[in-house]
Design a protein around this motif. Structure first.
Motif, mmCIF file in Angstrom:
data_model
loop_
_atom_site.group_PDB
_atom_site.id
_atom_site.type_symbol
_atom_site.label_atom_id
_atom_site.label_comp_id
_atom_site.label_asym_id
_atom_site.label_seq_id
_atom_site.Cartn_x
_atom_site.Cartn_y
_atom_site.Cartn_z
ATOM 1 N N GLU A 51 0.680 -1.146 0.022
ATOM 2 C CA GLU A 51 0.206 0.016 -0.061
ATOM 3 C C GLU A 51 0.921 1.268 -0.119
ATOM 4 N N VAL A 65 -7.410 0.914 -18.302
ATOM 5 C CA VAL A 65 -9.074 1.070 -18.009
ATOM 6 C C VAL A 65 -9.414 0.915 -19.538
ATOM 7 N N TRP A 66 -8.841 1.542 -20.488
ATOM 8 C CA TRP A 66 -9.212 1.358 -21.765
ATOM 9 C C TRP A 66 -8.861 0.213 -22.327
ATOM 10 N N THR A 69 -12.013 -1.643 -21.067
ATOM 11 C CA THR A 69 -13.060 -1.303 -21.769
ATOM 12 C C THR A 69 -13.183 -1.543 -23.208
ATOM 13 N N CYS B 296 -16.303 4.048 -12.622
ATOM 14 C CA CYS B 296 -15.332 3.052 -12.797
ATOM 15 C C CYS B 296 -13.957 3.660 -13.215
ATOM 16 N N LEU B 297 -14.226 4.737 -14.101
ATOM 17 C CA LEU B 297 -12.745 5.256 -14.474
ATOM 18 C C LEU B 297 -12.113 6.217 -13.329
ATOM 19 N N PRO B 298 -10.923 6.083 -13.525
ATOM 20 C CA PRO B 298 -10.323 6.967 -12.234
ATOM 21 C C PRO B 298 -10.871 8.418 -12.262
#
Lengths: 186, 375
Positions: A51, A65-66, A69, B296-298
């Motif tokens: 952490e 993230v993309w 997605t 969900c997106l930062p």
């Protein structure tokens, strides 16, 4: 600009200075001090997610993230397409007069497949960033680096770092109170 | 403008009270001409907005069982929300006094054999009695959830009491949803409806409390809510609530679609007839897809302001969806109806908001006194 392990070449770690810590907190403190001292080509190696380490390294893997997605959208489209083909074209069955292309009934399986593909895409991206086809890393040359999968925490500074000086950096690392300091052979 | 200055200069409370008075005047004017229209709007507003105090009660009880860092900055607002429960009990008074103006089982449709068969449950006396019991239980639970301040200044009911409370809460909310909204169409029955409304209540309370803390809270409250851990917890809770809502409401639709029975399809057909068709699309995109993607997106969790904006969108769409569960059951007969519906929403919404601000400021001052006494 901050360079992290993900965007660096493995060869950059040849000749790196590696400090070994016994406690995760000591590693996070060391990471922060190294960032403050201006080092940018550094990385942390730990047996479990620590952490604060990602924040201290300023890791922002926003692109992941993309990728997830994209996997989600591709999986959803594939899920609908598969059910449409099976139920509408390949083996059509009339169920009480309901339409063959029954999007309400297709939605839940399509969603499940979309989630599955999102996870697959994220894991595949992680393995790619981990340089999976390559099975070794210059840091493996260090005898004690094997402990990284047990109970030791390592901070490495690459010699390609603009602030890297053989003696100065070693003295800086010594000031962080590590258990020991090693240098990766060139 | 924040709540700490409310007792000195209360412009927001005054504005809300004036708006409520205007809405009430319009509603009374419609009620004199056509009482049923006014009562339709009143039921929709009471059903949609009572979700906030009911959900706040659920959140307080659940937090007593699960813990978590998200509750502390929101607790004063959630407690103030619970404080408006007696007001909503009063708001339901016209509904239980004149059910024949709203519910087919109490009025025109009571002779229909399919509806008459349900008269053992759906009759005006039992209906009124149940609503009284729901509010009695909720107000008692709200007193319990307000708790006594312990040495650390934290107010929380005991685990056993909260556990029993959560069971009572879930049961009563489910039955209230069936009574108030689902029985508008006595032929329609969906076993998911009570759970759907219960989830919506939690979501309504959460999505109300976050913007309230961010935009009206004291600086200390805002700072507490802007902590990275609290933000992550709030974003996670909001996303969970939206996903649960999406799952249960889609499952209800899928079950009705698969069953393909006329009496159940009729409930959905009423709700896509004419202009109502806009609502499911708007709700699906703005309450479902957009908030989940943003949470969900930062980028969506980066600041309290962004989180509050997403939550405010969720809250507004939630109110619209709750209204959509109620109003399409009434055939559109006159232009007076939409006017009455809007007036009722303004009267009850602004009125309970004014009361909530007042209760919040009261709680804030009491909290300050406790701090001064202990310190």
């Amino acid at each position: 600009m901050m360079r992290t392990e993900a965007t660096m070449k493995a060869e950059e770690w040849q000749g790196a200075l590696v400090a070994e810590f016994a406690e995760p907190d000591a590693l996070v403190t060391a990471l922060r001090r190294a960032r403050e001292a201006g080092y940018s080509r550094i990385d942390a190696f730990t047996p479990f997610p620590v952490e604060g380490a990602a924040e201290a390294l300023d890791l922002r893997e926003g692109w992941l993230v993309w990728v997830a997605t994209g996997g989600f959208l591709a999986g959803g489209a594939l899920g609908y397409l598969m059910q449409w083909y099976l139920n509408g074209v390949n083996y059509p069955i009339n169920v009480g007069g309901r339409p063959l292309a029954a999007w309400p009934a297709f939605t839940l399986p399509a969603f499940e497949i979309a989630v599955l593909f999102a996870v697959f895409a994220a894991i595949a991206a992680m393995l790619y960033v981990d340089r999976l086809p390559r099975l070794n890393h210059p840091l493996f040359e260090l005898e004690r680096f094997g402990l990284v999968s047990r109970d030791r925490f390592f901070l490495a500074i690459a010699p390609t770092d603009p602030r890297f000086e053989a003696e100065g950096t070693r003295a800086f690392l010594a000031g962080l109170g590590p258990a020991r300091i090693d240098q990766v052979p060139r | 403008m924040n709540v700490s200055s409310l007792h000195e200069a209360p412009p927001l409370v005054v504005h809300a009270a004036i708006a409520a008075a205007l809405g009430l005047a319009g509603l009374v004017a419609v009620a004199l001409a056509e009482p049923a229209f006014a009562l339709q709007g009143w039921l929709a507003a009471a059903f949609a907005l009572s979700a906030v105090p009911i959900g706040a009660l659920g959140l307080l009880l659940m937090h007593a069982l699960t813990g978590g860092p998200w509750q502390r900055p929101l607790a004063p607002i959630l407690r103030a929300c619970c404080g408006t429960l007696p007001l909503f009990a009063l708001a339901f008074l016209p509904v239980i006094l004149f059910p024949s103006l709203l519910y087919p089982w109490a009025g025109s449709g009571a002779d229909d054999p399919a509806i008459a068969a349900k008269a053992g449950y759906l009759n005006p006396v039992f209906f009124a009695l149940r609503t009284v019991v729901y509010f009695a239980i909720w107000i008692a639970l709200a007193v319990l959830a307000a708790g006594r301040a312990d040495a650390g200044g934290a107010r929380q009911p005991g685990t056993l009491a909260a556990g029993i409370g959560v069971i009572l809460y879930a049961t009563t909310v489910s039955f209230a949803a069936i009574d108030w909204a689902m029985s508008l169409d006595p032929r329609f029955s969906s076993s998911a409806f009570g759970m759907l409304v219960g989830i919506c209540a939690l979501l309504a309370a959460l999505s109300f409390a976050i913007p309230a803390a961010a935009w009206l809270g004291s600086p200390a409250m805002r700072a507490a809510a802007d902590d990275a851990k609290v933000r992550a917890a709030l974003a996670g809770l909001l996303a969970t609530g939206v996903l649960l809502w999406a799952y249960v409401s889609f499952m209800q639709y899928l079950v009705v679609w698969s069953g393909d029975l006329p009496e159940e399809a009729a409930w959905y057909l009423d709700r896509v007839a004419g202009g109502w068709m806009v609502v499911p699309w708007a709700v699906g995109l703005l309450l479902g897809v957009l908030p989940v993607a943003a949470l969900c997106l930062p980028a969506g969790r980066r600041s309290l302001q962004r989180l509050a904006a997403i939550a405010a969108l969720i809250f507004v769409m939630r109110v619209i969806e709750a209204v959509w569960l109620v109003l399409p059951s009434f055939p559109l007969e006159s232009w007076l109806q939409p006017a009455a519906w809007a007036a009722a929403m303004l009267a009850l919404g602004a009125g309970t908001f004014a009361a909530l601000l007042w209760l919040w400021a009261l709680g804030f001052r009491r909290g300050q006194q406790e701090v001064t006494q202990h310190g």
